[in-house]
Design a protein around this motif. Structure first.
Motif, PDB file in Angstrom:
ATOM      1  N   LEU A   1       0.990  -1.191  -0.100  1.00  0.00           N
ATOM      2  CA  LEU A   1      -0.040   0.074   0.120  1.00  0.00           C
ATOM      3  C   LEU A   1       0.779   1.214  -0.034  1.00  0.00           C
ATOM      4  O   LEU A   1       1.820   1.304   0.682  1.00  0.00           O
ATOM      5  CB  LEU A   1      -0.654   0.004   1.196  1.00  0.00           C
ATOM      6  CG  LEU A   1      -1.672  -1.210   1.359  1.00  0.00           C
ATOM      7  CD1 LEU A   1      -2.472  -1.014   2.915  1.00  0.00           C
ATOM      8  CD2 LEU A   1      -2.950  -0.952   0.248  1.00  0.00           C
ATOM      9  N   TYR A   2       0.511   2.371  -0.573  1.00  0.00           N
ATOM     10  CA  TYR A   2       1.171   3.387  -0.769  1.00  0.00           C
ATOM     11  C   TYR A   2      -0.157   4.532  -0.768  1.00  0.00           C
ATOM     12  O   TYR A   2      -1.222   4.348  -1.013  1.00  0.00           O
ATOM     13  CB  TYR A   2       2.204   3.588  -1.877  1.00  0.00           C
ATOM     14  CG  TYR A   2       1.767   3.227  -3.081  1.00  0.00           C
ATOM     15  CD1 TYR A   2       1.499   2.037  -3.807  1.00  0.00           C
ATOM     16  CD2 TYR A   2       1.242   4.305  -3.973  1.00  0.00           C
ATOM     17  CE1 TYR A   2       1.162   1.820  -4.828  1.00  0.00           C
ATOM     18  CE2 TYR A   2       1.055   4.173  -5.372  1.00  0.00           C
ATOM     19  CZ  TYR A   2       0.665   2.823  -5.796  1.00  0.00           C
ATOM     20  OH  TYR A   2       0.203   2.463  -7.077  1.00  0.00           O
ATOM     21  N   ALA A   3       0.343   5.788  -0.829  1.00  0.00           N
ATOM     22  CA  ALA A   3      -0.368   6.857  -0.956  1.00  0.00           C
ATOM     23  C   ALA A   3      -1.597   6.738  -2.028  1.00  0.00           C
ATOM     24  O   ALA A   3      -0.998   6.809  -3.228  1.00  0.00           O
ATOM     25  CB  ALA A   3       0.183   8.095  -0.894  1.00  0.00           C
ATOM     26  N   GLU A   4      -2.683   6.587  -1.938  1.00  0.00           N
ATOM     27  CA  GLU A   4      -3.645   6.403  -2.704  1.00  0.00           C
ATOM     28  C   GLU A   4      -3.603   5.276  -3.787  1.00  0.00           C
ATOM     29  O   GLU A   4      -4.314   5.276  -4.876  1.00  0.00           O
ATOM     30  CB  GLU A   4      -3.738   7.724  -3.400  1.00  0.00           C
ATOM     31  CG  GLU A   4      -4.085   8.893  -2.748  1.00  0.00           C
ATOM     32  CD  GLU A   4      -4.164  10.204  -3.378  1.00  0.00           C
ATOM     33  OE1 GLU A   4      -4.580  10.189  -4.565  1.00  0.00           O
ATOM     34  OE2 GLU A   4      -4.424  11.397  -2.827  1.00  0.00           O
ATOM     35  N   GLY A   5      -2.907   4.468  -3.398  1.00  0.00           N
ATOM     36  CA  GLY A   5      -2.642   3.070  -4.392  1.00  0.00           C
ATOM     37  C   GLY A   5      -2.197   1.804  -3.778  1.00  0.00           C
ATOM     38  O   GLY A   5      -2.047   1.923  -2.377  1.00  0.00           O
TER      39      GLY A   5
END
Lengths: 386, 100
Positions: B39-43
């Protein structure tokens, strides 16, 4: 009946995957007065905010359904004094947690608590905080505030991500905005042209840039990309009125986003509560699972089966999914119409007329319609028009 | 073995490199995907089995060689060293991992 229409009638029921994003709009309260705010124009009439316990239940239920990204926004989410609790809970549940804030009200005590609670990401918006939009770049108040917020964000080791809403009144200063983002050490800058909903639509004649302005801003952005390389990523989002194909509504209605508004009304897109004739359930009365899979509000515009012509037989219908329902409704007063950004729409002239107005030469001395700034009084005065 | 297309040869990953999950990324098992995800920012990146297995070992302590040895043992496979290095090069390039 022709073959194309027959083919449309057999469009499959869309397969429904879990919501990827839970957007928690914690409050409509906000210290700012942005004239392009996408919150409903009548926000001031919507008062009963969900309690901490309600939000915790929503977080749990959406996570059980498979949501992985959680965004806390508003209004200004720092306006909720239980934000620390909600971040901690969201993190413990396994969400990647995002805070979307203007930075107004961000203190060291709060950001330290967010870090301890497991906040993953902060997106700092950069916009006018005064009522003097023309003073946008001379507003030292704005710059000082963002600098302080940026220092805290760095100190607590969050990646610095900035978002700036671009419009006619600031687009010519895009180089200064980029320079400022570089100066405060942003790793990513999103230059998003205003989208014309809610407050922005009321102000469209003052905010929609000319084609020339958009082109110039894109060129400047590209020059910076070449010059700065990986130091900061730059995203430039063109106003969709300058396009001839509409964008999907939040990646497809009911495919990705589950948004909960401050009073608990659940919507498949940020602005959907403006659509007439659709019932959007409240999380106080229905579980997230039932809302996502079984409510009329979420099911109605999923997929392509709701479409009328020209979408119905269009071979591009699976890519744009008819575009934005709110834009269709705002500009044609028909929720089932093709998004009029599409040049196949019989209403496309509504958009080209606005673009033509934006591109007409303007007499700088002529009296101008004043901008309507977002505020409680303005909300009560204009809320019924929206 | 099949050549894996990766970043250019100057990629700094060697058997002695010590990888950790990249800043701003989070690795976890997702029931809904039945897979490890990043997981990462907005994705989100949904990982295949071997990518998930390698990244699960990237704890900022073990070297690439130790990770390969661990996976060879767990999955009862012959030499995985080259596969691990090839994947780590891609992962570094995508910032999924950083070297300690």
């Amino acid at each position: 009946m022709n073959a194309a229409v027959n083919a449309v009638n057999t469009d499959p029921e869309p397969a429904v995957a879990p919501p990827f994003w839970l957007l928690a709009e914690l409050t409509y309260r906000c210290p700012l007065h942005c004239p392009f705010c996408y919150n409903p124009v009548n926000f001031a009439a919507i008062k009963a905010e969900l309690s901490t316990d309600d939000w915790i239940r929503v977080l749990r239920e959406a996570r059980e359904l498979g949501s992985v990204q959680c965004g806390f926004s508003g209004g200004e989410p720092l306006g909720r004094d239980d934000l620390e609790i909600l971040i901690r809970e969201a993190h413990a549940l396994g969400y990647y947690t995002n805070l979307l804030t203007s930075g107004v009200g961000l203190t060291e005590k709060r950001i330290a608590e967010f870090k301890r609670g497991g906040l993953d990401h902060i997106q700092l918006s950069f916009q006018d905080t005064t009522k003097q939009t023309n003073d946008f770049l001379s507003s030292t108040k704005t710059f000082d505030l963002k600098r302080k917020a940026a220092e805290l964000i760095h100190k607590y080791d969050f990646e610095m991500v900035m978002n700036c809403v671009v419009h006619r009144l600031n687009i010519d200063h895009i180089d200064k905005i980029i320079e400022f983002a570089l100066e405060i050490g942003a790793g990513y800058l999103e230059l998003a042209n205003a989208q014309y909903y809610s407050w922005a639509l009321m102000n469209v004649d003052q905010l929609l840039p000319t084609r020339e302005q958009v082109q110039r801003a894109e060129e400047v952005t590209q020059q910076y990309r070449e010059r700065i390389g990986n130091r900061m990523r730059l995203l430039f989002v063109v106003p969709d009125y300058y396009e001839t194909r509409p964008k999907r509504c939040v990646n497809g209605w009911g495919t990705t986003l589950f948004a909960v508004t401050p009073d608990g009304t659940a919507v498949p897109c940020h602005t959907a509560r403006m659509l007439p004739g659709l019932k959007f359930p409240n999380v106080r009365e229905m579980s997230v699972r039932d809302i996502w899979y079984h409510s009329e509000g979420f099911n109605h515009f999923r997929g392509t089966r709701w479409m009328q012509e020209p979408c119905r037989s269009c071979d591009e219908r699976f890519s744009c999914l008819g575009g934005c329902r709110c834009q269709a409704y705002m500009l044609t007063r028909d929720v089932n119409a093709a998004d009029p950004v599409c040049d196949k729409s019989p209403h496309h002239a509504v958009v080209t007329d606005m673009v033509a107005r934006a591109n007409q030469p303007r007499d700088p001395d002529a009296p101008r319609k004043p901008l309507v700034f977002r505020g409680a009084e303005e909300s009560l005065a204009h809320g019924h028009d929206a | 073995m099949a050549k894996i297309e990766g970043p250019p040869a100057e990629s700094p990953v060697t058997a002695a490199s010590i990888p950790a999950i990249g800043h701003g990324f989070r690795l976890q098992w997702e029931k809904a995907q039945n897979a490890h995800v990043l997981l990462y920012a907005e994705g989100m990146v949904t990982l295949n089995g071997s990518a998930g297995a390698i990244l699960s070992q990237c704890d900022g302590r073990k070297s690439a060689a130790e990770i390969a040895a661990e996976l060879q043992h767990t999955y009862n496979q012959p030499d995985l060293g080259d596969d691990v290095l090839a994947f780590l090069r891609i992962a570094v390039d995508n910032k999924w991992v950083q070297l300690q």
